[in-house]
Design a protein around this motif. Structure first.
Motif, PDB file in Angstrom:
ATOM      1  N   ALA A   1       7.740   0.341  -3.846  1.00 33.80           N
ATOM      2  CA  ALA A   1       7.923   0.789  -2.459  1.00 33.80           C
ATOM      3  C   ALA A   1       6.830   1.783  -2.060  1.00 33.80           C
ATOM      4  O   ALA A   1       6.296   1.737  -0.946  1.00 33.80           O
ATOM      5  N   GLY A   2       6.480   2.672  -2.987  1.00 33.18           N
ATOM      6  CA  GLY A   2       5.419   3.643  -2.696  1.00 33.18           C
ATOM      7  C   GLY A   2       4.087   2.966  -2.434  1.00 33.18           C
ATOM      8  O   GLY A   2       3.311   3.381  -1.555  1.00 33.18           O
ATOM      9  N   ARG A   3       3.830   1.909  -3.184  1.00 32.88           N
ATOM     10  CA  ARG A   3       2.572   1.168  -2.985  1.00 32.88           C
ATOM     11  C   ARG A   3       2.549   0.512  -1.605  1.00 32.88           C
ATOM     12  O   ARG A   3       1.524   0.514  -0.912  1.00 32.88           O
ATOM     13  N   VAL A   4       3.693  -0.083  -1.251  1.00 33.44           N
ATOM     14  CA  VAL A   4       3.751  -0.786   0.030  1.00 33.44           C
ATOM     15  C   VAL A   4       3.617   0.209   1.190  1.00 33.44           C
ATOM     16  O   VAL A   4       2.934  -0.061   2.178  1.00 33.44           O
ATOM     17  N   ALA A   5       4.233   1.372   1.031  1.00 33.77           N
ATOM     18  CA  ALA A   5       4.116   2.396   2.077  1.00 33.77           C
ATOM     19  C   ALA A   5       2.656   2.823   2.242  1.00 33.77           C
ATOM     20  O   ALA A   5       2.136   2.899   3.366  1.00 33.77           O
ATOM     21  N   ALA A   6       1.988   3.063   1.133  1.00 27.63           N
ATOM     22  CA  ALA A   6       0.577   3.466   1.199  1.00 27.63           C
ATOM     23  C   ALA A   6      -0.273   2.341   1.768  1.00 27.63           C
ATOM     24  O   ALA A   6      -1.185   2.571   2.579  1.00 27.63           O
ATOM     25  N   GLY A   7       0.040   1.127   1.344  1.00 27.01           N
ATOM     26  CA  GLY A   7      -0.705  -0.022   1.852  1.00 27.01           C
ATOM     27  C   GLY A   7      -0.554  -0.177   3.355  1.00 27.01           C
ATOM     28  O   GLY A   7      -1.502  -0.565   4.044  1.00 27.01           O
ATOM     29  N   ALA A   8       0.611   0.139   3.859  1.00 20.62           N
ATOM     30  CA  ALA A   8       0.848   0.024   5.306  1.00 20.62           C
ATOM     31  C   ALA A   8      -0.084   0.958   6.080  1.00 20.62           C
ATOM     32  O   ALA A   8      -0.567   0.618   7.163  1.00 20.62           O
ATOM     33  N   ILE A   9      -0.323   2.131   5.499  1.00 25.56           N
ATOM     34  CA  ILE A   9      -1.250   3.082   6.138  1.00 25.56           C
ATOM     35  C   ILE A   9      -2.665   2.504   6.112  1.00 25.56           C
ATOM     36  O   ILE A   9      -3.385   2.524   7.118  1.00 25.56           O
ATOM     37  N   ALA A  10      -3.050   1.990   4.953  1.00 27.13           N
ATOM     38  CA  ALA A  10      -4.391   1.419   4.825  1.00 27.13           C
ATOM     39  C   ALA A  10      -4.596   0.264   5.810  1.00 27.13           C
ATOM     40  O   ALA A  10      -5.667   0.119   6.403  1.00 27.13           O
ATOM     41  N   ARG A  11      -3.556  -0.536   5.962  1.00 26.72           N
ATOM     42  CA  ARG A  11      -3.696  -1.732   6.802  1.00 26.72           C
ATOM     43  C   ARG A  11      -3.958  -1.402   8.260  1.00 26.72           C
ATOM     44  O   ARG A  11      -4.625  -2.164   8.960  1.00 26.72           O
ATOM     45  N   ILE A  12      -3.399  -0.311   8.728  1.00 27.52           N
ATOM     46  CA  ILE A  12      -3.655   0.079  10.119  1.00 27.52           C
ATOM     47  C   ILE A  12      -5.148   0.216  10.358  1.00 27.52           C
ATOM     48  O   ILE A  12      -5.700  -0.280  11.338  1.00 27.52           O
ATOM     49  N   GLN A  13      -5.802   0.879   9.408  1.00 30.04           N
ATOM     50  CA  GLN A  13      -7.232   1.085   9.565  1.00 30.04           C
ATOM     51  C   GLN A  13      -8.012  -0.203   9.330  1.00 30.04           C
ATOM     52  O   GLN A  13      -8.977  -0.496  10.040  1.00 30.04           O
ATOM     53  N   LEU A  14      -7.602  -0.988   8.355  1.00 29.01           N
ATOM     54  CA  LEU A  14      -8.302  -2.252   8.077  1.00 29.01           C
ATOM     55  C   LEU A  14      -8.207  -3.192   9.275  1.00 29.01           C
ATOM     56  O   LEU A  14      -9.176  -3.886   9.617  1.00 29.01           O
ATOM     57  N   GLU A  15      -7.042  -3.197   9.902  1.00 30.08           N
ATOM     58  CA  GLU A  15      -6.889  -4.068  11.078  1.00 30.08           C
ATOM     59  C   GLU A  15      -7.843  -3.643  12.192  1.00 30.08           C
ATOM     60  O   GLU A  15      -8.422  -4.487  12.876  1.00 30.08           O
ATOM     61  N   GLN A  16      -8.017  -2.343  12.337  1.00 32.24           N
ATOM     62  CA  GLN A  16      -8.984  -1.853  13.332  1.00 32.24           C
ATOM     63  C   GLN A  16     -10.388  -2.376  13.045  1.00 32.24           C
ATOM     64  O   GLN A  16     -11.202  -2.539  13.941  1.00 32.24           O
ATOM     65  N   MET A  17     -10.679  -2.601  11.769  1.00 31.35           N
ATOM     66  CA  MET A  17     -12.002  -3.109  11.377  1.00 31.35           C
ATOM     67  C   MET A  17     -12.069  -4.622  11.430  1.00 31.35           C
ATOM     68  O   MET A  17     -13.102  -5.203  11.070  1.00 31.35           O
ATOM     69  N   GLY A  18     -10.962  -5.268  11.767  1.00 33.47           N
ATOM     70  CA  GLY A  18     -10.967  -6.729  11.832  1.00 33.47           C
ATOM     71  C   GLY A  18     -10.714  -7.400  10.496  1.00 33.47           C
ATOM     72  O   GLY A  18     -11.012  -8.580  10.326  1.00 33.47           O
ATOM     73  N   ILE A  19     -10.177  -6.637   9.558  1.00 38.75           N
ATOM     74  CA  ILE A  19      -9.883  -7.220   8.239  1.00 38.75           C
ATOM     75  C   ILE A  19      -8.434  -7.680   8.209  1.00 38.75           C
ATOM     76  O   ILE A  19      -7.521  -6.938   8.578  1.00 38.75           O
ATOM     77  N   SER A  20      -8.247  -8.911   7.785  1.00 39.02           N
ATOM     78  CA  SER A  20      -6.913  -9.481   7.712  1.00 39.02           C
ATOM     79  C   SER A  20      -6.596  -9.877   6.268  1.00 39.02           C
ATOM     80  O   SER A  20      -7.426 -10.484   5.594  1.00 39.02           O
TER      81      SER A  20
END
Lengths: 351, 351, 351, 351
Positions: free
Chosen positions: D132-151
């Motif tokens: 769960a901790g990994r997924v929570a951290a990943g969710a934060i990372a994904r916000i920024q990655l999505e801004q960069m156009g990474i899917s």
């Protein structure tokens, strides 16, 4: 990279702002099987908390330690040990005045410059409350160090122009300054009361003595024991300097006066402060740190607001006239963290 | 864990004993595309090398820098940059006397305690020659810092009881002490010559000033800029203390006297030494370090041998009567290494 | 940050491009007091070097290991152990054709994209020659692992469509493929000779078996033993996959078929490959890695040049028709490095 | 050293056992100024939580994310971001049967061997709840990655002997398997239901595709992008293998078949899976992981108890017949964590 982790083999990562949900710490690398209760941690946290005397802030913060992981049936499990201290619901409106102005001596300006955003409620991450996580982690380390016969004691050596003349370890926890000389402590207390009445603050010098450390701890050439202690101590808010053994006085001595000669019983002197070449000598480790006066004072001071316009600020509220007695347990905690880490690193080196 | 690596984003790992095959450094994280030649590195190494004056050791060490990797067609490639300095063939028999005895003030005893084995030839890894790798790495960092307008200058502020009264940056490289006041330098030189004649040695205080650093560098709460500088400086052999800005004097000041007020043009004073809350303020960064007197002196001193039996030792040979001028470039190098690392870390934080 | 360091308690940092001055490694954290000679290291390096058979490149590289620090009187000292291998003076003009074109399958394009600059001489840092530092460090680790009764053996399990049918450890070093089945090896050799004649190349599967590892090594949750082995193996050039125990076949099994049941004598099966929950079980550790075919082939291939224009390239020269036998010692070295690191980390955990 | 920290520039440290007070994560190095709410995190956690379908466990765990620090007025502050998920009060007596017996396939035995002590309540730290901790951290990372156009999209490619024949990204979140082919998903579901009825479990292969990553990410030679992804994926419980691009099939190919040729428009094929020399090529990153069948099955199995005596165990309770769909969001999270870390590291390299 971002700097909220300390240590390698015994590694803590702290979190929390003074007015967020909580502050706390994860400790990774705790030896499994150690007996540990929340009381062990609380004991040290109580020495750090506000409201202990007239010379420190009368603010009430609960500072109750909760262990959330890493302990099972009263023993450490070797998995990450998490300790959390919930923040009480503070009224952030109390900080409205500092929202837009930089308080002199505080990290308001630099945090905004670094991060481009600032949690202005009660100093945010730069609050002294951040050290609760350090003290909690240090309390865990101390349990093990005590088992090894290592004793760490810090105390106010000097404040408000008064210097302790004797070293009475039993006196330390009995006076509000945590000074090692009860007479000096009484004098300090009087002078600090007067300074406080003058809406001002004062700093001091804290000394730390560590006994029972075997010769051989420290990792040259960069992670020398004194280098790591220096980093640990200077990372504490308000600390502006550190010296080991003879310290700055060594700069005035000759080699023949400074060198610690040896005979069959060990070192004849301890100008080195227990560390040579970055490695413990087995003698008492002694260092002193310079603590600057509390930045929050109720006098009006010149500053600028976030727009860069000149302004006047008075940091209202209940401040620590002298922060030294509350820094003492933080100094001990950081020393404990360095030592346990190097103890484990030395075992890894020889494994 | 073992402590021969420094920095995170700009990371060096040093190797080498004074009488092994070579000393040197690998630097990982060098910005690609920087122009770099061996001459850039040699220039700094020449400031550290022995034999520059009468007050430092007349030993001749070649100290020639060879770049073995990480540079292609005169530019850095971003891959590990390795610099090696071969040791000249020294006669290890010259060290026979210290093979079995611990020299007071030296790390002979502590290295043996730590590692259980000791390369006794010329202090081994604890030799000042170890700093050549640091200076080489620092030279690379400085090229980039200079491009950013950052200037680092260190100098002897105090030695042999003499304190510089003026700050003349142009004087520093023109006197054997690397002191910032030519008159004080001349006096120091005379006093040190006398101390040397008396078979003794002396230390001093080195000050470092760094200008051009933007506000915002430093990584609270453990990797604060001052905490990392403290670790960096105390990791240099012979350094026994460090203070920032007002430093230990801050312990005697009041908050109203110490706080650096601001107006539209910035800080009105710089008691903080350019760092508040562990983050650069944009003001000049100022710190001072305490250097102990050279441990090697030609007087007989009491010690023990490896069997623990009392003995007398005279550290024959050609020593540095005052090591300060040779530590100056090491201080600058370590400061450069901390700054470039934090520059890169700040960019990663905001990436 | 920059990724040229591996391990924590036993930590290596490598340097060097194929056509720079040298390649090599610093190892920090070596247990002091271990007997070590250059011959111990050379023995492993000789297994990695080119020119051992017809299926690998006939290029001659000296690959002579020189220990520059960290060893004194035949024993490790615990200080950084540096090993250097000088590059012979190669004629960089031999690489003129690849200077401006990206070789398919090679890292030419990606290095330029990453660093903005590329040392195009013989693959630069991306050359297989980089692994010499790993093998040298692994040789040091293996000395200690052997003392603990740990044995690491890797071998070609599959290549050119041939799979070993028997496991004969004595056969491995006796055939040019380092295959574990001499008959399969002979077949592989023939098929690879034909592929080579067709100006093509081939890859294979390498298996590694490690015996003698006590139960308990590995650091959940991120530095699990298998996670660290996976990183170690995939960091080797040409490796495109790894699987432990039953591996990808486990994806086809049921729980009742895959679970390794136990009785008083231990595990009844070893589908887990000796690691459960990221921690060694005490059973044999088994993993396999996928090795892609050598990228350098003498056939013309489509590519682009640095300007982005389409071009044809033939990677002339003497290539490895199958790189597997030369990767085998690298696999063993990386496994040794992971194990010694985790051995030391486990000791630190329990210190 | 203890392995609960992941990443360098974007660094998470997780804590928590399944039946302690809470699980969670501290993320250090979050870019300041990002908009972030608990809902952003909850969205990903909900994909991981139990009880989503018949093929996963019907257990109810609240899994509610609370942000305790590092966010102010809806934006990240750059200080440590702590997310906590409280555990519901479980009845540990439900685990009495496993208290003294080692469940086959589980980490019960290895945790006891490693730590000498074991929190036996619901797998303790080895529980899947740790992710769960990994997924929570990943969710934060994904916000920024999505801004960069990474899917980043992961999905079950294969399970229970059925392999997806089409790639329909829209189908993934619409079937309980998170398979990329709705028809195959329906078949898998049926077969898994039967396996579950037979008191057994099954694993599968998960594939992950990442688009939008610029060429140049990855840190040779040890922190290559694929090496770090491999470590990240194999650190997830139940993962027994990983392959990139053509993967193990590459071992059967020739160089001319495997090399990805280029023309003006880029790569003509993607056998490399988007990474060459450990650096992203700009093409889609593709990898597959092998997931072993769920260890908990309700059939009786042979084992031993902590005293080493043979015993039979049936892991009662409500298990995941196939864990693949719940691992999918963990795979995506770990991929996001590797990418954001390397994005920041690349910026530091070029700073």
């Amino acid at each position: 990279m971002a700097g909220n982790t300390f240590g390698q083999a015994f590694r803590l990562t702290t979190f929390g702002e003074s007015h967020g949900g909580a502050v706390g710490v994860i400790v990774d690398g705790v030896t499994p099987g150690l007996p540990l209760t929340e009381t062990d941690i609380q004991k040290q946290l109580d020495r750090r908390k506000p409201g202990q005397s007239d010379i420190t802030t009368p603010r009430k913060e609960p500072d109750i330690a909760h262990i959330m992981s890493g302990v099972f049936e009263g023993k450490t499990t070797g998995t990450p040990l998490m300790v959390i201290l919930y923040n009480s619901d503070a009224d952030p409106s109390a900080y409205d005045d500092i929202k837009d102005k930089f308080r002199p001596g505080h990290a308001d300006f630099t945090y905004l410059k670094k991060y481009g955003i600032r949690d202005w409620r009660g100093s945010g991450r730069a609050s002294g409350r951040e050290t609760a996580g350090r003290v909690a982690a240090g309390a865990i380390a101390r349990i093990q160090l005590e088992q090894m016969g290592i004793s760490i004691v810090a105390y106010t050596l000097k404040s408000a122009g008064i210097t302790c003349q004797t070293f009475d370890p039993d006196a330390i926890e009995k006076n509000p300054l945590r000074a090692c000389d009860p007479d000096a402590a009484a004098e300090m207390e009087k002078k600090i009361a007067a300074i406080k009445d003058g809406l001002d603050s004062v700093g001091g010098v804290i000394e730390c003595r560590i006994t029972g450390v075997e010769a051989g701890l420290g990792e040259p050439v960069f992670d020398k024991l004194d280098a790591e202690l220096a980093r640990a101590m200077v990372s504490i808010g308000s600390v502006k300097g550190i010296e080991f053994g003879a310290g700055f006085a060594a700069a005035e001595m000759t080699g023949s006066g400074h060198n610690d000669e040896m005979d069959e019983n060990g070192f004849l002197t301890n100008n080195a402060g227990g560390i040579i070449g970055g490695i413990s000598t087995g003698a008492e480790i002694v260092f002193r740190i310079a603590v600057k006066p509390t930045s929050s004072i109720s006098r009006p001071q010149q500053t600028v607001n976030v727009a860069g316009t000149a302004a006047t600020i008075r940091t209202e509220g209940r401040h620590d006239a002298c922060i030294c007695p509350r820094i003492v347990p933080v100094v001990e905690a950081m020393a404990a963290l360095v030592l346990i880490d190097h103890h484990k690193r030395q075992k890894a080196m020889h494994a």
